[in-house]
Motif scaffolding. Structure first.
Motif, short mmCIF file in Angstrom:
data_model
loop_
_atom_site.label_atom_id
_atom_site.label_comp_id
_atom_site.label_asym_id
_atom_site.label_seq_id
_atom_site.Cartn_x
_atom_site.Cartn_y
_atom_site.Cartn_z
N GLN A 1 131.49 -38.45 -4.23
CA GLN A 1 132.45 -38.28 -3.19
C GLN A 1 132.32 -36.95 -2.48
N ALA A 2 131.65 -36.01 -3.09
CA ALA A 2 131.47 -34.72 -2.44
C ALA A 2 130.66 -34.87 -1.16
N HIS A 3 130.04 -36.02 -1.01
CA HIS A 3 129.17 -36.20 0.15
C HIS A 3 129.70 -37.25 1.11
N LEU A 4 130.95 -37.65 0.94
CA LEU A 4 131.40 -38.76 1.78
C LEU A 4 131.74 -38.33 3.19
N PHE A 5 132.60 -37.37 3.34
CA PHE A 5 132.97 -36.93 4.67
C PHE A 5 132.16 -35.71 5.04
N ILE B 1 129.38 -29.60 5.69
CA ILE B 1 130.66 -29.30 5.06
C ILE B 1 131.37 -30.62 4.82
N SER B 2 132.21 -30.61 3.80
CA SER B 2 132.90 -31.84 3.41
C SER B 2 134.36 -31.77 3.82
N VAL B 3 134.66 -32.40 4.93
CA VAL B 3 136.01 -32.37 5.49
C VAL B 3 136.35 -33.76 6.02
N ASN B 4 137.56 -34.17 5.79
CA ASN B 4 138.02 -35.44 6.36
C ASN B 4 138.35 -35.22 7.83
N ILE C 1 141.85 -34.96 9.76
CA ILE C 1 142.64 -33.75 9.97
C ILE C 1 142.70 -33.38 11.44
N PHE C 2 141.59 -33.62 12.10
CA PHE C 2 141.49 -33.22 13.50
C PHE C 2 141.83 -34.35 14.45
N GLY D 1 138.68 -29.19 16.62
CA GLY D 1 139.24 -28.36 15.58
C GLY D 1 138.40 -27.14 15.29
#
Lengths: 205, 205
Positions: free
Chosen positions: B70-74, B98-101, B104-105, B196
């Motif tokens: 999951q560290a590589h999903l977003f 970077i891993s960010v959903n 958020i933005f 963002g």
DNA sequence: CAAAATAGCGTTCAAATGAACGCCATTCAA
DNA sequence: TTGAATGGCGTTCATTTGAACGCTATTTTG
């Protein structure tokens, strides 16, 4: 939209999947809810699938799709205003949560409730280019001189300021000439050190 | 540390798990690598488990633990400078990820390579409180008047500026009085609209 | 050189698993 | 009031799955 039972089962599936990396089998759900028939579970799974909550993974077990599970893995709680007298932040219900890997901000051990975010109010840190509406990402650790911290001053609400020392006494300094230094009368409690910032474009206006 | 074969199998497991949310069964691995015996797979799985690469999930299949998948999903690709003449950004190798959903933005459909990030150089957007070293998160979509965009001007490198129109002509305007408007001579190509901003505290100084 | 690790084949087995069919009771909206 | 949705029971079935045992050959390493 979901019934009570469906909600319970979905929660169980989500938790199981987060903990184990694999969704539970229908038998495991059966045992969990003490259902004497396994076909009951199949019925629930079908209902949840019809409502788009779960899907069949690789033609096998039913579970949440990978993105749905993982969207909650690196969850950081976001607080609007931290009320006074509540140092146990764990107890509080966050306004929302955001899904970000804390590794971006150089946080080594992203233990639960070690990292949190505070919605910035006002323009007191504008010279540090922190805007009203920004999310300040904070880590719970000992502050150093010059760090920007979320501070609880004399048991009032939490503010974001830079920590400096004047004549051995801690002082909170805004990054805006129009604000004066805050000298804590009784107690100064750091609730976290600024490690990063997240801004949603359009959310500030 | 891992042998060639083990690497291949681990890759397969990882890809499968990312795509399906569930690790492959030993038979699926067998088919993939055209092995005529399934016990061969068991041997490889055991070897990978001994080397700490995989583990048994919920007493069932062997796969990567949830956090590793999951560290590589977003994952959002981060680019330093986008060289000219490469509109096919997909082809480029990002400096990092970077891993960010993206939710958020406010990005609805986080399709692959729809969202990317650009490391900001210089202080041309400082009045918009975008600092040198910040990560500007961008979405590939049609820009509107006043949007801050990553623009490719006359096939030179990409810069972050606000898009305005003067007498019907598109102009790139910095958020800093010391910078003059950029009027594209030939072509102006938007590579993304700012949605963002991510700042790592300490990374800017 | 010898031993361990790696890679593979062929087969068997018990357990787990998703799926199906029929049946019943309750709730709730049309 | 009538039918759909929900929740549940009991059972059976074919398939999938991880695991095991024995055997061979090559490669790596002490």
């Amino acid at each position: 939209m979901l019934t009570e039972r469906q909600e319970q089962i979905l929660d169980f599936i989500r938790d199981f999947q987060r903990g184990n990396g694999v969704p539970p089998s229908s038998r495991e759900i059966q045992r969990k809810f003490r259902l004497s028939s396994q076909s009951t579970v199949i019925g629930h799974l079908r209902a949840l699938a019809n409502k788009g909550q779960i899907e069949q993974l690789a033609g096998r077990t039913w579970g949440l799709k990978a993105s749905a599970v993982q969207a909650h893995l690196f969850e950081i709680p976001v607080f609007g205003t931290i009320p006074a007298g509540l140092p146990a932040m764990q107890e509080q219900v966050p306004d929302e949560t955001i899904s970000v890997n804390p590794a971006i901000f150089g946080v080594r051990r992203p233990g639960p409730s070690q990292v949190w975010a505070l919605r910035v109010h006002g323009d007191s840190m504008i010279d540090a280019h922190i805007m009203d509406g920004d999310l300040a990402v904070l880590e719970r650790r000992e502050p150093r001189e010059g760090d920007i911290i979320a501070a609880l001053v004399d048991e009032t609400t939490t503010t974001l300021k830079r920590l400096v020392h004047l004549r051995g006494r801690p002082v909170l300094r805004a990054a805006n000439r129009r604000y004066r230094d805050i000298v804590p009368e009784r107690r100064l409690e750091s609730q976290g050190v600024l490690v990063g910032l997240i801004r949603r474009e359009g959310a500030n206006r």
